[in-house]
Design a protein around this motif. Structure first.
Motif, PDB file in Angstrom:
ATOM      1  N   PRO A 112     -21.226   9.447  34.367  1.00 52.71           N
ATOM      2  CA  PRO A 112     -20.990   8.493  35.450  1.00 52.71           C
ATOM      3  C   PRO A 112     -20.038   9.037  36.516  1.00 52.71           C
ATOM      4  CG  PRO A 112     -19.500   7.984  33.660  1.00 52.71           C
ATOM      5  CD  PRO A 112     -20.286   9.225  33.255  1.00 52.71           C
ATOM      6  N   GLN A 113     -19.778  10.331  36.514  1.00 52.47           N
ATOM      7  CA  GLN A 113     -18.777  10.912  37.407  1.00 52.47           C
ATOM      8  C   GLN A 113     -19.396  11.423  38.701  1.00 52.47           C
ATOM      9  OE1 GLN A 113     -17.059  14.085  35.154  1.00 52.47           O
ATOM     10  NE2 GLN A 113     -15.997  12.745  33.748  1.00 52.47           N
ATOM     11  N   ILE A 114     -18.619  11.290  39.773  1.00 53.59           N
ATOM     12  CA  ILE A 114     -18.941  11.926  41.048  1.00 53.59           C
ATOM     13  C   ILE A 114     -17.677  12.629  41.503  1.00 53.59           C
ATOM     14  CG2 ILE A 114     -19.462  11.567  43.479  1.00 53.59           C
ATOM     15  CD1 ILE A 114     -21.420   9.472  42.736  1.00 53.59           C
ATOM     16  N   GLU A 115     -17.827  13.897  41.856  1.00 58.27           N
ATOM     17  CA  GLU A 115     -16.690  14.688  42.310  1.00 58.27           C
ATOM     18  C   GLU A 115     -17.053  15.373  43.615  1.00 58.27           C
ATOM     19  OE1 GLU A 115     -14.601  18.752  40.939  1.00 58.27           O
ATOM     20  OE2 GLU A 115     -14.547  17.124  39.488  1.00 58.27           O
ATOM     21  N   VAL A 116     -16.130  15.357  44.559  1.00 58.27           N
ATOM     22  CA  VAL A 116     -16.326  16.028  45.834  1.00 58.27           C
ATOM     23  C   VAL A 116     -15.446  17.269  45.844  1.00 58.27           C
ATOM     24  CG1 VAL A 116     -16.153  15.833  48.338  1.00 58.27           C
ATOM     25  CG2 VAL A 116     -16.790  13.824  46.973  1.00 58.27           C
ATOM     26  N   SER A 117     -16.055  18.419  46.135  1.00 53.24           N
ATOM     27  CA  SER A 117     -15.320  19.687  46.153  1.00 53.24           C
ATOM     28  C   SER A 117     -15.473  20.350  47.517  1.00 53.24           C
ATOM     29  CB  SER A 117     -15.853  20.639  45.076  1.00 53.24           C
ATOM     30  OG  SER A 117     -15.677  20.094  43.800  1.00 53.24           O
ATOM     31  N   PHE A 118     -14.378  20.878  48.022  1.00 50.97           N
ATOM     32  CA  PHE A 118     -14.385  21.653  49.259  1.00 50.97           C
ATOM     33  C   PHE A 118     -14.273  23.115  48.848  1.00 50.97           C
ATOM     34  CE2 PHE A 118     -11.753  23.362  52.920  1.00 50.97           C
ATOM     35  CZ  PHE A 118     -12.834  23.526  53.757  1.00 50.97           C
ATOM     36  N   LEU A 119     -15.361  23.848  49.002  1.00 49.60           N
ATOM     37  CA  LEU A 119     -15.393  25.257  48.614  1.00 49.60           C
ATOM     38  C   LEU A 119     -15.130  26.089  49.859  1.00 49.60           C
ATOM     39  CD1 LEU A 119     -18.661  25.119  46.462  1.00 49.60           C
ATOM     40  CD2 LEU A 119     -16.308  24.673  45.728  1.00 49.60           C
ATOM     41  N   HIS A 120     -14.028  26.814  49.869  1.00 48.59           N
ATOM     42  CA  HIS A 120     -13.684  27.631  51.027  1.00 48.59           C
ATOM     43  C   HIS A 120     -13.182  28.986  50.561  1.00 48.59           C
ATOM     44  CE1 HIS A 120      -9.928  25.726  49.852  1.00 48.59           C
ATOM     45  NE2 HIS A 120      -9.295  26.680  50.481  1.00 48.59           N
ATOM     46  N   GLN A 121     -13.090  29.911  51.508  1.00 49.52           N
ATOM     47  CA  GLN A 121     -12.700  31.290  51.227  1.00 49.52           C
ATOM     48  C   GLN A 121     -13.604  31.882  50.147  1.00 49.52           C
ATOM     49  OE1 GLN A 121      -8.516  31.170  50.344  1.00 49.52           O
ATOM     50  NE2 GLN A 121      -7.962  30.726  52.443  1.00 49.52           N
ATOM     51  N   LEU A 122     -14.893  31.627  50.275  1.00 47.86           N
ATOM     52  CA  LEU A 122     -15.870  32.116  49.315  1.00 47.86           C
ATOM     53  C   LEU A 122     -16.083  33.621  49.485  1.00 47.86           C
ATOM     54  CD1 LEU A 122     -18.439  29.232  49.813  1.00 47.86           C
ATOM     55  CD2 LEU A 122     -16.980  29.581  47.818  1.00 47.86           C
ATOM     56  N   LYS A 123     -16.310  34.296  48.389  1.00 49.69           N
ATOM     57  CA  LYS A 123     -16.598  35.732  48.432  1.00 49.69           C
ATOM     58  C   LYS A 123     -17.975  35.988  49.037  1.00 49.69           C
ATOM     59  CE  LYS A 123     -12.896  37.097  46.209  1.00 49.69           C
ATOM     60  NZ  LYS A 123     -11.783  37.616  46.930  1.00 49.69           N
ATOM     61  N   ILE A 124     -18.876  35.032  48.844  1.00 46.36           N
ATOM     62  CA  ILE A 124     -20.208  35.120  49.441  1.00 46.36           C
ATOM     63  C   ILE A 124     -20.408  33.857  50.279  1.00 46.36           C
ATOM     64  CG2 ILE A 124     -21.290  34.204  47.341  1.00 46.36           C
ATOM     65  CD1 ILE A 124     -23.761  35.964  48.116  1.00 46.36           C
ATOM     66  N   THR A 125     -20.704  34.055  51.551  1.00 56.05           N
ATOM     67  CA  THR A 125     -20.793  32.940  52.487  1.00 56.05           C
ATOM     68  C   THR A 125     -22.150  32.235  52.361  1.00 56.05           C
ATOM     69  OG1 THR A 125     -21.728  34.290  54.248  1.00 56.05           O
ATOM     70  CG2 THR A 125     -19.296  34.164  54.108  1.00 56.05           C
ATOM     71  N   PRO A 126     -22.251  31.007  52.859  1.00 57.86           N
ATOM     72  CA  PRO A 126     -23.549  30.322  52.830  1.00 57.86           C
ATOM     73  C   PRO A 126     -24.689  31.116  53.483  1.00 57.86           C
ATOM     74  CG  PRO A 126     -21.831  28.721  53.192  1.00 57.86           C
ATOM     75  CD  PRO A 126     -21.179  30.081  53.272  1.00 57.86           C
ATOM     76  N   PRO A 127     -24.477  31.753  54.669  1.00 58.32           N
ATOM     77  CA  PRO A 127     -25.576  32.562  55.209  1.00 58.32           C
ATOM     78  C   PRO A 127     -25.966  33.721  54.282  1.00 58.32           C
ATOM     79  CG  PRO A 127     -23.971  32.111  56.930  1.00 58.32           C
ATOM     80  CD  PRO A 127     -23.372  31.641  55.627  1.00 58.32           C
ATOM     81  N   ASP A 128     -24.972  34.332  53.623  1.00 52.41           N
ATOM     82  CA  ASP A 128     -25.262  35.415  52.676  1.00 52.41           C
ATOM     83  C   ASP A 128     -26.019  34.889  51.458  1.00 52.41           C
ATOM     84  OD1 ASP A 128     -23.978  37.269  54.307  1.00 52.41           O
ATOM     85  OD2 ASP A 128     -22.074  37.111  53.217  1.00 52.41           O
ATOM     86  N   CYS A 129     -25.638  33.703  50.974  1.00 51.41           N
ATOM     87  CA  CYS A 129     -26.360  33.081  49.853  1.00 51.41           C
ATOM     88  C   CYS A 129     -27.819  32.852  50.241  1.00 51.41           C
ATOM     89  CB  CYS A 129     -25.727  31.745  49.463  1.00 51.41           C
ATOM     90  SG  CYS A 129     -24.096  31.858  48.729  1.00 51.41           S
ATOM     91  N   TYR A 130     -28.020  32.330  51.447  1.00 51.04           N
ATOM     92  CA  TYR A 130     -29.368  32.067  51.934  1.00 51.04           C
ATOM     93  C   TYR A 130     -30.184  33.360  51.955  1.00 51.04           C
ATOM     94  CZ  TYR A 130     -33.184  30.468  54.870  1.00 51.04           C
ATOM     95  OH  TYR A 130     -34.425  30.163  55.352  1.00 51.04           O
ATOM     96  N   GLU A 131     -29.598  34.413  52.491  1.00 54.31           N
ATOM     97  CA  GLU A 131     -30.289  35.697  52.573  1.00 54.31           C
ATOM     98  C   GLU A 131     -30.614  36.253  51.179  1.00 54.31           C
ATOM     99  OE1 GLU A 131     -29.463  40.194  54.205  1.00 54.31           O
ATOM    100  OE2 GLU A 131     -28.439  38.528  55.181  1.00 54.31           O
ATOM    101  N   GLN A 132     -29.644  36.167  50.260  1.00 54.86           N
ATOM    102  CA  GLN A 132     -29.863  36.653  48.890  1.00 54.86           C
ATOM    103  C   GLN A 132     -31.012  35.902  48.214  1.00 54.86           C
ATOM    104  OE1 GLN A 132     -28.486  39.034  46.808  1.00 54.86           O
ATOM    105  NE2 GLN A 132     -27.488  39.877  48.622  1.00 54.86           N
ATOM    106  N   VAL A 133     -31.017  34.583  48.341  1.00 62.17           N
ATOM    107  CA  VAL A 133     -32.073  33.792  47.710  1.00 62.17           C
ATOM    108  C   VAL A 133     -33.427  34.119  48.337  1.00 62.17           C
ATOM    109  CG1 VAL A 133     -32.974  31.451  47.349  1.00 62.17           C
ATOM    110  CG2 VAL A 133     -30.561  31.946  46.905  1.00 62.17           C
ATOM    111  N   CYS A 134     -33.479  34.218  49.654  1.00 67.21           N
ATOM    112  CA  CYS A 134     -34.743  34.546  50.316  1.00 67.21           C
ATOM    113  C   CYS A 134     -35.239  35.928  49.903  1.00 67.21           C
ATOM    114  CB  CYS A 134     -34.588  34.470  51.832  1.00 67.21           C
ATOM    115  SG  CYS A 134     -34.435  32.785  52.451  1.00 67.21           S
TER     116      CYS A 134
END
Length: 146
Positions: A112-134
């Motif tokens: 029954p839990q909901i948690e909000v997380s702010f992920l920052h200073q990531l070693k791999i950025t969202p655009p890099d994640c997108y590219e890796q997955v593609c």
């Protein structure tokens, strides 16, 4: 924010950090794809089963779904989950100011839990994640749909 009934002992007994670490590529992929399509928002990660164990290891399989919630739908969704209005209102400044090229706002929902997380200073950025997955699309099928 951490659920009030959660036991916090560093990384011990707190499954969220391990889950995020193990799934950061698909979380980042979803964040970047959502931002490109809709603008600012949050990644919603809903567990298909209730998390009953105190920890999740890299060997555990946890079924989940990911979707991107644009800014204009966040309040409605969180209200439908009985999240307090003060919690909801505290999320909007983060949505308005996070850097989509470097940060991710993640809403983890494990009944029954909901948690909000702010992920920052990531070693791999969202655009890099997108590219890796593609680039490695076959590794992520059938869990992700184009």
């Amino acid at each position: 924010m951490r659920p009030s009934n959660s036991v916090w002992q560093g990384n011990f007994g707190y499954w969220q950090n391990s889950f995020i670490h193990n799934n950061i590529l698909v979380i980042g992929y979803t964040a970047w794809k959502g931002f490109q399509s809709f603008g600012r928002g949050v990644v919603l990660c809903a567990m298909d089963t209730q998390v009953t164990h105190p920890t999740i290891t890299s060997l555990d399989t946890v079924p989940f779904t990911l979707q991107f919630l644009p800014c204009d739908l966040i309040g409605h969704y969180l209200r439908s989950q009985s999240i307090s209005s003060s919690t909801i209102s505290s999320i909007f400044p983060a949505v308005a100011t996070y850097n989509p090229d470097r940060d991710i706002l993640l809403v983890l929902k494990a009944e029954p839990q909901i948690e909000v997380s702010f992920l920052h200073q990531l070693k791999i950025t969202p655009p890099d994640c997108y590219e890796q997955v593609c680039n490695r699309w076959s590794e992520f099928q059938p869990s992700l749909m184009p």
